[in-house]
Design an enzyme around this catalytic site. Structure first.
Site, PDB file in Angstrom:
ATOM      1  N   ASP A 199      13.165 -11.061   2.536  1.00  0.00           N
ATOM      2  CA  ASP A 199      12.399 -11.798   1.522  1.00  0.00           C
ATOM      3  C   ASP A 199      10.942 -11.349   1.622  1.00  0.00           C
ATOM      4  O   ASP A 199      10.248 -11.677   2.591  1.00  0.00           O
ATOM      5  CB  ASP A 199      12.523 -13.296   1.802  1.00  0.00           C
ATOM      6  CG  ASP A 199      11.871 -14.139   0.711  1.00  0.00           C
ATOM      7  OD1 ASP A 199      10.958 -13.621   0.030  1.00  0.00           O
ATOM      8  OD2 ASP A 199      12.265 -15.298   0.551  1.00  0.00           O
ATOM      9  N   GLU A 224       2.728   3.421  -1.622  1.00  0.00           N
ATOM     10  CA  GLU A 224       1.407   3.749  -1.077  1.00  0.00           C
ATOM     11  C   GLU A 224       1.465   5.086  -0.338  1.00  0.00           C
ATOM     12  O   GLU A 224       2.000   5.166   0.781  1.00  0.00           O
ATOM     13  CB  GLU A 224       0.918   2.649  -0.125  1.00  0.00           C
ATOM     14  CG  GLU A 224      -0.493   2.958   0.386  1.00  0.00           C
ATOM     15  CD  GLU A 224      -1.040   1.930   1.367  1.00  0.00           C
ATOM     16  OE1 GLU A 224      -0.411   0.881   1.553  1.00  0.00           O
ATOM     17  OE2 GLU A 224      -2.087   2.209   1.954  1.00  0.00           O
ATOM     18  N   HIS A 283      -6.823  10.014   2.503  1.00  0.00           N
ATOM     19  CA  HIS A 283      -6.511   9.377   1.231  1.00  0.00           C
ATOM     20  C   HIS A 283      -6.723  10.312   0.060  1.00  0.00           C
ATOM     21  O   HIS A 283      -5.959  10.311  -0.904  1.00  0.00           O
ATOM     22  CB  HIS A 283      -7.321   8.092   1.063  1.00  0.00           C
ATOM     23  CG  HIS A 283      -6.480   6.910   1.398  1.00  0.00           C
ATOM     24  ND1 HIS A 283      -5.609   6.349   0.510  1.00  0.00           N
ATOM     25  CD2 HIS A 283      -6.328   6.250   2.549  1.00  0.00           C
ATOM     26  CE1 HIS A 283      -4.961   5.378   1.090  1.00  0.00           C
ATOM     27  NE2 HIS A 283      -5.386   5.286   2.338  1.00  0.00           N
ATOM     28  N   LYS A 327       6.046 -18.984   3.958  1.00  0.00           N
ATOM     29  CA  LYS A 327       5.359 -18.184   2.926  1.00  0.00           C
ATOM     30  C   LYS A 327       3.943 -18.639   2.619  1.00  0.00           C
ATOM     31  O   LYS A 327       3.466 -18.462   1.510  1.00  0.00           O
ATOM     32  CB  LYS A 327       6.207 -18.148   1.636  1.00  0.00           C
ATOM     33  CG  LYS A 327       7.612 -17.631   1.857  1.00  0.00           C
ATOM     34  CD  LYS A 327       8.463 -17.690   0.620  1.00  0.00           C
ATOM     35  CE  LYS A 327       9.872 -17.195   0.924  1.00  0.00           C
ATOM     36  NZ  LYS A 327      10.795 -17.309  -0.166  1.00  0.00           N
TER      37      LYS A 327
END
Ligand code: ADP
Length: 515
Positions: free
Chosen positions: A389, A181, A488, A313
């Protein structure tokens, strides 16, 4: 002419061929023999082979005889077969594609990956994997095997940027961020600059405990209630703790939280896990504790070691309220003039926006733990860079960002992030991979802490919270100053893939990330 090509011309016995193939394989383990489909004359394959490059592909029967020769280990027999012959055996069901590494042995791991790519590629509708740009060479698969991934066909590189350095608790750290990104690293860097100008970030670790919450069925709610009362008693707690802690010198049971739904009992075990993120460790401990409990309650049925009361999660209020992994608060004061010069906004505007967006806006949206602008952005980039993770970003990114005026006249900015669930480790999981270890090394937190187990993982959690603080500060400032869209356009929009006519002229380079 390649050494393989010589095999084509010579007259030979099977023994000669075996010997020569072995020599070739040993000398050029990377060299794949050409596919018979391509070497057949008249083939319209795009990879048409020169006649001298073709070779003798033995029959399935011959290959099987070599592979199954009882006097040799299988790994050695595989050295006598070409890649194409191994593929033939796999396609015939004689070799399991998932077990290639085990069969080939440790010094043939890349070959196993190369052959699996070919098998999967040729069985797929596109047939593209084999010749794709997905890299697979020069990777240490020994660290992957049996630990990190199965059915491996390569690896996915992600750009690694560094924000900062950022001063955290008096020490300077480069902030490693693996991301695709654009603007994220630049934006975080700007936040670091502002934080450093105020003397850096201070952190406080207010909790450290990984959790596991099994679901246990009982014949009735009454029996489940009895079990709950036993676990909550000193006696029950002691028996479970002793069993739990017998499984690892790092696992110290911190708490047991029980809850009942009908005849099902949930127990949330919380434990320290040293420098490991700790899911394996806590699972072992929980299993042992439940065995001890079963002696007392033979009628209980452990439905699942994870009954989602952990909660791993998945979004859950219990994590936000109780904490999971490392619970960290990171705080800093930014002098008013730095807010103006570096962040290009004002304390008043920042505080107002933080309340309206991060607190009220998230409350209006019914958020749990989402009282921030983009904590997940920074946290996930560091997770990827350091071998964490990535799926645990769900709870690890829970964060409340707070801003208020500070100083005698309120001209400075007091800013903090509160992150109750940063689930990180510096041993185990993806931290065993060499590149990720390199990043942990750069931060001085690789592996087990030599003196105080757990301190490396805790330091990593402090660094992450501090980097999140930098990210929050920069994005909120950009929003307050109206820089977001401009930044951006300048940094993130892929000019290469965007038709020229649709690329607007972009003024100034503000620095902000996508929210
Ligand atoms: P996880 O529990 O995060 O899945 P692993 O079980 O893969 O992690 O790795 C933890 C292993 O590392 C355990 O076997 C543990 O005994 C060992 N270990 C060595 N030093 C440490 C340490 N300082 N902290 C935690 N675990 C350690």
């Amino acid at each position: 002419m390649s050494s393989i090509a010589h095999l084509h011309t010579s007259s030979f016995s099977i023994q000669d061929l075996e010997l020569k193939l072995k020599q070739v394989r040993l000398a050029h383990p990377e060299q794949s023999l050409p596919s018979p489909a391509y070497s057949d004359s008249g083939s319209s394959s795009p990879k048409e082979c020169q006649p001298e490059e073709s070779y003798f592909l033995r029959s399935l029967k011959e290959c099987l005889a070599i592979y199954e020769e009882p006097s040799r280990p299988r790994g050695e027999s595989l050295l006598l077969l070409s890649d194409e012959e191994v593929i033939m055996l796999a396609n015939n069901g004689n070799i399991a594609t998932y077990a290639l590494e085990k069969l080939f042995g440790m010094d043939q791991l890349e070959r196993a990956v190369r052959i699996r790519r070919a098998i999967i590629s040729r069985a797929s509708s596109t047939g593209r994997l084999e010749s794709s740009s997905i890299p697979f060479e020069n990777y240490d698969y020994s660290r992957v095997l049996g630990a990190c991934c199965e059915n491996v066909v390569g690896y996915i590189p992600i750009p690694l940027g560094v924000a900062g350095p950022l001063t955290v608790d008096g020490k300077q750290y480069p902030i490693p961020m693996a991301t695709a990104e654009g603007t994220l690293v630049a934006s975080t860097s700007r936040g670091c600059k502002a934080l450093n100008a105020g003397g850096g970030v201070t952190t406080v670790l207010v909790g450290d405990g990984m959790t596991r919450g099994p679901a246990i069925d009982f014949p009735s709610a009454i029996r489940a209630g009895k079990a709950k009362a036993w676990i909550d008693s000193d006696d029950g707690h002691k028996i479970l703790r002793e069993a739990f802690e017998s499984t690892s010198r790092f696992a110290k049971l911190k708490s047991l939280k029980t809850a009942i739904a009908g005849r099902t009992l949930y127990v949330r075990f919380a434990t320290t896990t040293g420098d490991a993120m700790g899911m394996n460790m806590i699972s072992k401990g929980t299993e042992k504790a439940l065995e001890a409990m079963q002696k007392r309650f033979p009628e209980m049925v452990v439905l699942a070691l994870s009954g989602n009361y952990c909660t791993d999660k998945k979004p859950a209020a219990i994590n936000w309220i109780e904490g999971r992994g490392k619970s960290v608060v990171a705080e800093a004061v930014i002098p008013g003039h730095v807010v103006k010069t570096v962040l290009k906004t004002t304390v008043k505007d920042l505080c107002n926006l933080n309340v309206k967006k991060n607190l009220m806006g998230s409350a209006m949206a019914g958020s749990i733990g989402g009282f921030n602008a983009h904590a997940a952005n920074i946290l996930t980039a560091i997770f990827l860079a350091t071998g964490q993770d990535p799926a645990q970003n769900v709870e690890s990114s829970m964060c409340m960002t707070l801003m208020e005026p500070s100083g005698p006249d309120g001209e400075d900015l007091l800013v903090s992030v509160t992150m109750p669930c940063i689930e990180v480790g510096t041993v185990g999981g993806g931290t065993v991979l060499a590149p990720q270890q390199g990043v942990l090394d750069m931060l001085g937190v690789r592996g087990a802490h030599p003196k105080q187990p757990g301190q490396n993982a805790q330091t990593l959690a402090r660094i992450i919270a501090s980097a999140v603080l930098a990210g929050e500060l920069s994005l909120l400032s950009a929003l307050a100053a109206g820089h977001l869209i401009k930044a951006h356009m300048a940094h993130n929009r892929s000019q290469a893939n965007t038709p020229a006519a649709s690329v607007p002229a972009t003024p100034g380079a503000g620095l902000a990330s996508r929210v």
